[in-house]
Design a protein around this motif. Structure first.
Motif, PDB file in Angstrom:
ATOM      1  N   ARG A  28      -4.117   5.832  -2.873  1.00  0.00           N
ATOM      2  CA  ARG A  28      -4.564   5.209  -1.629  1.00  0.00           C
ATOM      3  C   ARG A  28      -6.081   5.275  -1.474  1.00  0.00           C
ATOM      4  O   ARG A  28      -6.609   6.095  -0.716  1.00  0.00           O
ATOM      5  CB  ARG A  28      -3.873   5.826  -0.381  1.00  0.00           C
ATOM      6  N   THR A  74     -10.125  -2.400  -4.186  1.00  0.00           N
ATOM      7  CA  THR A  74      -9.139  -1.324  -4.165  1.00  0.00           C
ATOM      8  C   THR A  74      -8.996  -0.707  -5.548  1.00  0.00           C
ATOM      9  O   THR A  74      -9.271  -1.368  -6.554  1.00  0.00           O
ATOM     10  CB  THR A  74      -7.764  -1.842  -3.690  1.00  0.00           C
ATOM     11  N   TYR A 116      -7.573  -8.158  -6.433  1.00  0.00           N
ATOM     12  CA  TYR A 116      -7.206  -8.503  -7.817  1.00  0.00           C
ATOM     13  C   TYR A 116      -8.404  -8.903  -8.667  1.00  0.00           C
ATOM     14  O   TYR A 116      -8.248  -9.504  -9.726  1.00  0.00           O
ATOM     15  CB  TYR A 116      -6.176  -9.640  -7.795  1.00  0.00           C
ATOM     16  N   ASP A 126     -11.151 -10.504   0.376  1.00  0.00           N
ATOM     17  CA  ASP A 126     -10.272  -9.444  -0.116  1.00  0.00           C
ATOM     18  C   ASP A 126     -10.116  -9.601  -1.625  1.00  0.00           C
ATOM     19  O   ASP A 126      -9.377 -10.462  -2.100  1.00  0.00           O
ATOM     20  CB  ASP A 126      -8.926  -9.563   0.622  1.00  0.00           C
ATOM     21  N   SER A 174      -6.014   0.296  -6.375  1.00  0.00           N
ATOM     22  CA  SER A 174      -4.559   0.210  -6.541  1.00  0.00           C
ATOM     23  C   SER A 174      -4.126  -0.658  -7.713  1.00  0.00           C
ATOM     24  O   SER A 174      -3.102  -0.414  -8.329  1.00  0.00           O
ATOM     25  CB  SER A 174      -3.919  -0.352  -5.267  1.00  0.00           C
ATOM     26  N   LYS A 175      -4.878  -1.694  -8.020  1.00  0.00           N
ATOM     27  CA  LYS A 175      -4.426  -2.663  -9.013  1.00  0.00           C
ATOM     28  C   LYS A 175      -5.166  -2.454 -10.335  1.00  0.00           C
ATOM     29  O   LYS A 175      -4.589  -2.013 -11.300  1.00  0.00           O
ATOM     30  CB  LYS A 175      -4.624  -4.085  -8.478  1.00  0.00           C
ATOM     31  N   SER A 183      -7.326  -0.361   0.669  1.00  0.00           N
ATOM     32  CA  SER A 183      -8.066  -1.421   1.363  1.00  0.00           C
ATOM     33  C   SER A 183      -7.281  -1.897   2.574  1.00  0.00           C
ATOM     34  O   SER A 183      -7.848  -2.480   3.492  1.00  0.00           O
ATOM     35  CB  SER A 183      -8.452  -2.567   0.421  1.00  0.00           C
TER      36      SER A 183
HETATM   37  C1  LIG Z   1      -2.513  -4.909  -2.905  1.00  0.00           C
HETATM   38  C2  LIG Z   1      -3.342  -5.654  -1.939  1.00  0.00           C
HETATM   39  C3  LIG Z   1      -4.127  -4.993  -1.002  1.00  0.00           C
HETATM   40  C4  LIG Z   1      -3.937  -3.547  -0.667  1.00  0.00           C
HETATM   41  O1  LIG Z   1      -4.486  -2.668  -1.454  1.00  0.00           O
HETATM   42  P1  LIG Z   1      -4.430  -1.127  -1.102  1.00  0.00           P
HETATM   43  O2  LIG Z   1      -5.783  -0.684  -1.484  1.00  0.00           O
HETATM   44  O3  LIG Z   1      -3.349  -0.570  -1.958  1.00  0.00           O
HETATM   45  O4  LIG Z   1      -4.164  -0.923   0.353  1.00  0.00           O
HETATM   46  C5  LIG Z   1      -4.982  -5.733  -0.191  1.00  0.00           C
HETATM   47  N1  LIG Z   1      -5.006  -7.073  -0.269  1.00  0.00           N
HETATM   48  C6  LIG Z   1      -4.233  -7.741  -1.124  1.00  0.00           C
HETATM   49  C7  LIG Z   1      -4.288  -9.232  -1.150  1.00  0.00           C
HETATM   50  C8  LIG Z   1      -3.359  -7.055  -1.966  1.00  0.00           C
HETATM   51  O5  LIG Z   1      -2.537  -7.719  -2.767  1.00  0.00           O
END
Ligand SMILES: *Cc1c(COP(=O)(O)O)cnc(C)c1O
Length: 351
Positions: A218, A207, A184, A181, A209-210, A86
């Motif tokens: 990615r 995302t 989380y 955004d 990622s989390k 993201s």
């Molecule tokens: C981790 C995070 C992202 C980035 O996520 P990616 O998809 O890994 O680039 C974006 N915004 C916040 C607030 C984050 O903590």
């Protein structure tokens, strides 16, 4: 002698959290990765990847992933834009929407990348302080007149979630683009997807990622009305998402049960860690994310960060206003959290 534009010389680059070599004996609670493995079905897809898929260029819109995300979220595929994390989408939004003299607005403390991206443009940065209770400063955000306004919800590093009603109010009154955004969101109680249907200036970012344990892949995506995605598509690289990320990500997003099971475990560990840290005298901010922002009893956060690091436990310390006496600690596995609490117990009794 320099070859860079003045704003690039003047800015400080974004500093990612430390990433020790794989196999190093550390307990890594510093960059909010999910402590549990990705979905087995996604790893199976990775193992069976067809070489022909790598010989060719990937689909420019990551169609297989879009279809999967569309199926899960109930938005049409053309309401989604997929990115290389993201972070890439945040970048595209600033590139496409903010002219040099215009403003990027966000409440602080929050994700530092918002400032970095604005300074690269360069755009004017307007930071509005959250109060102690993390109430969204709606009036000030509107008055700042951002071409783009960023709201991380749940927010990092504080962990606060912004009520959806407040986001509605903001979206309705802002003149520019509102970026919500939701990196989380998988650990939170609510989400703001309904705003996308109601407002043509809102984009929600997600995302893998989390929540999906795929930070190394990615992959992220934005959900917005097609009219808002149109300009971002012009700005992106033609092949911004690689074939592996697209296919593995599609499998991961379709396995909602796996994601939910891990998120439930993280949330229950978050509650337990909160109790344990409070017992040690820490001030713990309420969190709807997979981390806790905490203030140690003697406010010696930087010292504690260093002492924990010496013991092989990495947490995040930010040398920043309002954060210099705090630590951000990612919720780990039960075992990792127990080792952390044990170390902190010893360190505090010594100090
Ligand atoms: C981790 C995070 C992202 C980035 O996520 P990616 O998809 O890994 O680039 C974006 N915004 C916040 C607030 C984050 O903590």
């Amino acid at each position: 002698m320099t070859y860079f534009r003045p704003n690039i010389n003047a800015m400080v680059g974004y500093a990612p959290g430390e990433q020790p070599q794989l196999g190093t004996q550390v307990i890594k609670l510093n960059t909010n990765e999910n402590p549990y493995p990705p979905a087995p079905v996604a790893l199976q897809v990775l193992r069976e990847m067809d070489g022909e898929l790598l010989r060719r260029y990937p689909d420019s819109m990551a169609e297989e992933f879009r279809q999967a995300a569309s199926h899960v979220l109930g938005f049409p595929p053309d309401w989604m834009l997929v990115g290389n994390g993201s972070d890439e989408l945040l970048n595209l939004i600033v590139r496409a929407c903010v002219a040099p003299s215009q403003k990027v607005v966000y409440p602080t403390p929050t994700y530092i990348l918002y400032r970095t991206l604005a300074q690269m443009q360069p755009a004017q940065v307007i930071e509005v302080d959250y109060d102690e209770n993390y109430t969204l400063p709606i009036e000030q955000l509107i008055a700042a007149k951002g071409a783009v306004t960023f709201i991380a919800s749940p927010n990092s590093p504080p962990g606060n979630a912004v009520p959806v009603a407040a986001l509605h109010q903001l979206a309705a009154q802002l003149s520019g683009v509102l970026v919500i955004d939701e990196a989380y969101v998988d650990f939170a109680e609510a989400n703001a997807l309904e705003l996308v249907k109601a407002y043509d200036n809102v984009i929600v970012l997600r995302t893998l990622s989390k929540g999906y344990s795929l930070a190394g892949l990615r992959l992220g995506f934005g959900i917005a009305q097609p009219s808002l995605l149109e300009g971002l598509i012009k700005v992106k690289d033609s092949y911004n998402v690689d074939a592996i990320a697209c296919k593995v990500g599609a499998a991961a997003v379709l396995d909602q049960a796996h994601k939910i099971k891990n998120a439930e475990q993280v949330k229950s560990s978050r509650a337990k860690l909160t109790t344990d840290l409070k017992r040690l005298g820490f001030l713990v901010y309420p969190s709807q994310a997979n981390f806790l922002l905490v203030q140690p009893p003697r406010k010696n956060a930087e010292k504690l960060y260093q002492l924990l690091k010496n013991q092989g436990i990495l947490v995040r310390y930010f040398q920043q206003p309002r954060l210099e006496d705090k630590l951000r600690i990612t919720v780990g596995t039960e075992e990792q959290n127990q080792i952390l609490v044990k170390s902190l117990t010893q360190l505090l009794s010594k100090a």
